[in-house]
Motif scaffolding. Structure first.
Motif, short mmCIF file in Angstrom:
data_model
loop_
_atom_site.label_atom_id
_atom_site.label_comp_id
_atom_site.label_asym_id
_atom_site.label_seq_id
_atom_site.Cartn_x
_atom_site.Cartn_y
_atom_site.Cartn_z
N GLU A 102 0.86 -1.19 0.06
CA GLU A 102 -0.06 -0.16 -0.04
C GLU A 102 0.86 1.16 0.08
O GLU A 102 0.57 1.94 -0.76
N ARG A 103 1.76 1.30 0.78
CA ARG A 103 2.64 2.43 1.06
C ARG A 103 3.53 2.64 -0.42
O ARG A 103 3.40 3.98 -1.05
N TYR A 104 4.23 1.64 -1.11
CA TYR A 104 4.72 1.65 -2.14
C TYR A 104 3.81 2.00 -3.50
O TYR A 104 4.47 2.48 -4.46
N VAL A 105 2.76 1.55 -3.51
CA VAL A 105 1.88 1.69 -4.68
C VAL A 105 0.88 2.90 -4.54
O VAL A 105 0.76 3.78 -5.28
N MET A 106 0.34 2.84 -3.59
CA MET A 106 -0.88 4.01 -3.29
C MET A 106 -0.02 5.42 -2.64
O MET A 106 -0.92 6.28 -3.30
N THR A 107 0.85 5.47 -2.21
CA THR A 107 1.27 6.85 -2.06
C THR A 107 1.64 7.67 -3.12
O THR A 107 1.30 8.80 -3.22
N PRO A 108 2.49 7.02 -4.11
CA PRO A 108 2.58 7.81 -5.35
C PRO A 108 1.36 7.97 -5.98
O PRO A 108 1.14 9.11 -6.66
N VAL A 109 0.50 6.99 -6.12
CA VAL A 109 -0.90 7.16 -6.82
C VAL A 109 -1.63 8.53 -6.23
O VAL A 109 -2.23 9.52 -7.02
N VAL A 110 -1.50 8.42 -4.92
CA VAL A 110 -2.46 9.69 -4.35
C VAL A 110 -1.68 11.00 -4.48
O VAL A 110 -2.22 12.08 -4.77
#
Length: 123
Positions: A102-110
């Motif tokens: 979640e950290r590695y995928v969703m942080t850049p997405v958001v």
């Protein structure tokens, strides 16, 4: 206009992801804190609510960009600033998730969503 379209495309992809989660796909490590491989019922409902929120954001962005005209200008203007704040708040929340995926995928997405919503709000 390109920022609004990019925002809607990413939101559409996230809606598909949330629908998959709501239907029981084993992707829970990427969302809702990453605590569940398959989401329990209450988080599946949360995923469905997320889809509705994404749709509202998409309408606001498209309206603000002048691609549709369904809400008063003041609603799309103020709404996009609220959306920007929502995504900005989401950056640290995703960044501190216990779930590495979640950290590695969703942080850049958001983060991308925050930048795009800022561009739309400023337009």
């Amino acid at each position: 206009m390109p920022a609004a379209i990019a925002l809607v495309v990413i939101l559409s992809l996230l809606a598909v992801f949330q629908l998959a989660l709501a239907l029981g796909a084993p992707l829970g490590r990427f969302a809702w804190g990453g605590q569940h491989r398959v989401l329990p019922g209450r988080l599946r409902i949360g995923s469905l609510v997320s889809i509705v929120i994404y749709a509202i954001i998409a309408v606001l962005a498209l309206d603000r960009a002048g691609l549709i005209d369904v809400v008063p200008d003041v609603v799309s203007t103020v709404g996009m600033w609220v959306v920007f704040a929502y995504f900005v708040i989401g950056i640290p929340l995703n960044a501190i998730s216990r779930s590495k995926p979640e950290r590695y995928v969703m942080t850049p997405v958001v983060t991308i969503l925050a930048v795009l919503s800022l561009l739309v709000a400023l337009s």
